[in-house]
Motif scaffolding. Sequence first.
Motif, PDB file in Angstrom:
ATOM      1  N   GLN A  90       0.813  -1.213   0.000  1.00  0.00           N
ATOM      2  CA  GLN A  90       0.000   0.000   0.000  1.00  0.00           C
ATOM      3  C   GLN A  90       0.849   1.267   0.000  1.00  0.00           C
ATOM      4  O   GLN A  90       0.443   2.292  -0.539  1.00  0.00           O
ATOM      5  CB  GLN A  90      -0.959  -0.027   1.201  1.00  0.00           C
ATOM      6  CG  GLN A  90      -2.012   1.064   1.215  1.00  0.00           C
ATOM      7  CD  GLN A  90      -2.878   1.115  -0.058  1.00  0.00           C
ATOM      8  OE1 GLN A  90      -2.935   0.140  -0.829  1.00  0.00           O
ATOM      9  NE2 GLN A  90      -3.527   2.248  -0.299  1.00  0.00           N
ATOM     10  N   GLU A  94       0.370   4.890  -1.871  1.00  0.00           N
ATOM     11  CA  GLU A  94       0.260   6.116  -1.073  1.00  0.00           C
ATOM     12  C   GLU A  94       1.258   7.174  -1.586  1.00  0.00           C
ATOM     13  O   GLU A  94       0.912   8.344  -1.761  1.00  0.00           O
ATOM     14  CB  GLU A  94       0.523   5.774   0.405  1.00  0.00           C
ATOM     15  CG  GLU A  94       0.582   6.940   1.363  1.00  0.00           C
ATOM     16  CD  GLU A  94      -0.707   7.788   1.419  1.00  0.00           C
ATOM     17  OE1 GLU A  94      -1.724   7.406   0.800  1.00  0.00           O
ATOM     18  OE2 GLU A  94      -0.664   8.852   2.068  1.00  0.00           O
ATOM     19  N   ARG A  97       0.044   8.519  -4.823  1.00  0.00           N
ATOM     20  CA  ARG A  97      -1.067   9.459  -4.611  1.00  0.00           C
ATOM     21  C   ARG A  97      -0.530  10.836  -4.191  1.00  0.00           C
ATOM     22  O   ARG A  97      -0.948  11.867  -4.700  1.00  0.00           O
ATOM     23  CB  ARG A  97      -2.012   8.902  -3.532  1.00  0.00           C
ATOM     24  CG  ARG A  97      -3.317   9.668  -3.371  1.00  0.00           C
ATOM     25  CD  ARG A  97      -4.190   9.056  -2.268  1.00  0.00           C
ATOM     26  NE  ARG A  97      -3.615   9.227  -0.937  1.00  0.00           N
ATOM     27  CZ  ARG A  97      -3.664  10.346  -0.221  1.00  0.00           C
ATOM     28  NH1 ARG A  97      -4.271  11.408  -0.709  1.00  0.00           N
ATOM     29  NH2 ARG A  97      -3.099  10.425   0.973  1.00  0.00           N
ATOM     30  N   LEU A 315       8.547   8.149   1.103  1.00  0.00           N
ATOM     31  CA  LEU A 315       7.428   8.683   1.901  1.00  0.00           C
ATOM     32  C   LEU A 315       7.934   9.581   3.029  1.00  0.00           C
ATOM     33  O   LEU A 315       7.399  10.669   3.261  1.00  0.00           O
ATOM     34  CB  LEU A 315       6.621   7.525   2.498  1.00  0.00           C
ATOM     35  CG  LEU A 315       5.479   6.981   1.637  1.00  0.00           C
ATOM     36  CD1 LEU A 315       4.873   5.728   2.288  1.00  0.00           C
ATOM     37  CD2 LEU A 315       4.390   8.042   1.425  1.00  0.00           C
TER      38      LEU A 315
END
Length: 438
Positions: A90, A94, A97, A315
Amino acid sequence: MTLEKSARWYEENKQFLAGGVSSDVRKAELPHPLYFESGSGSRIRDVDGNEYIDYVLGQGPLLLGHSPGPVLEAVHRQLDRGLVFAGQHQAEAELARLLTQAIPCAERVRFNSTGSEAVITALRAARAYRGRNLVVKFEGQWHGWYDSLFVSTAPGPTQQGDRSSPNPVLPSKGQVANAADNLVVMPWNDLELLEDLFARRGSEIAAILTEPVMCNSGSLMPRPGFLEGLRSLCDRYESVLIFDEVITGFRLALGGAQEIFGVTPDLATYAKGIASGFTLSAVVGKAEVMDLISSGQVVHAGTYNSNPVVIAAGLATLQTLTGDREAVYSHLNRLGGRLRDGLEERLRRAEVPALVGGLGPVVQVSLTDRQALHDYREWASRDDRTYQQLVTDLVYQGVRTTGRGTWYVSTAHTDADVDRTLDAFALVLEDFRISLRA
Ligand SMILES: Cc1ncc(COP(=O)(O)O)c(C=O)c1O
């Protein structure tokens, strides 16, 4: 101060490690390739016990400085959970996105490991989208070292050919002789020549590929209207506009140069700013082009693509940059500006003809009599030999920067770093003047 251990190890290790390095670019380190032991924040330490304020920053990736805490913590957490899944997780979605929120042209994202791969992916998608082969690339720009991209990156005066239609120059032996057959090399920042080219061959041109700021050769700025001109040429002739934001991405602004200049390309590539030194790159772009990848008509693959470790680093980098976005970018821009002004002032005082440029945390020093620099050939006429000597002398003052004149500032650099650097620079210039007079 000695560099003795580095020099010895470099010579000794050549018998095992081809040429003593793992990337030819590293041979350009001055005064010779150095061996490093550790880095933290704005500092890097070599095996001879010397510490430097580092403006090389891994040739760009260390936008948050060496070993930034939040990134290391995220990576450590991921290391315990797995390294490569060859499957989905995931976190990659993420990050994709978040990239679509941060980057103006990004409606879809695909991840790779290196900048070269991301650019190759963008070209493949663009060529498929338009069903054309030709791509315009600019003299002096570096988009990676693959055969069909590694063209006219730094051609010498005898290789260049006519300015209005530069020779495509292959820098390496072993590149297939027709590697540049599907490229047209042009001088940067000259819309008139491009208008001319498109009038003749527009229907064959799949894409224009450009660094939006020419960071690889002089950190040259686009002339006012140049990027807009590329956009309108691509619209008129239905070609794809690709910004190679491998250096500018996240560095000049979170959205890259396209955010700063307000020109939105169809595709863009990101790498050196997005994962704090971990091997993550991305090709992003408009859905109608990227969906050729979504549908599998354009094939894109890679064993290490978006492995959870580099995604964790990506991230954490993005979260750090966005956590207090205004403070982060105002720090980067302010320190870059202070360094730029300070270097310029010291050069002026020392009566060394120079242009100090760049943008935000990318600072560029070019020793030249010219009033302005617009393209590779103008930049290539600078006094490179003298600059190499300056960079070498700076090493002995504890300041590490690139021989190409580019200085990268990170979020970890401080005002005290800049003060020390400017003092060192002034000292080096003074010694230099004395030795020139002698
Ligand atoms: C603008 C640009 N594009 C692409 C690349 C290639 O990236 P990598 O070395 O990660 O393959 C570079 C590397 O310096 C670059 O500066």
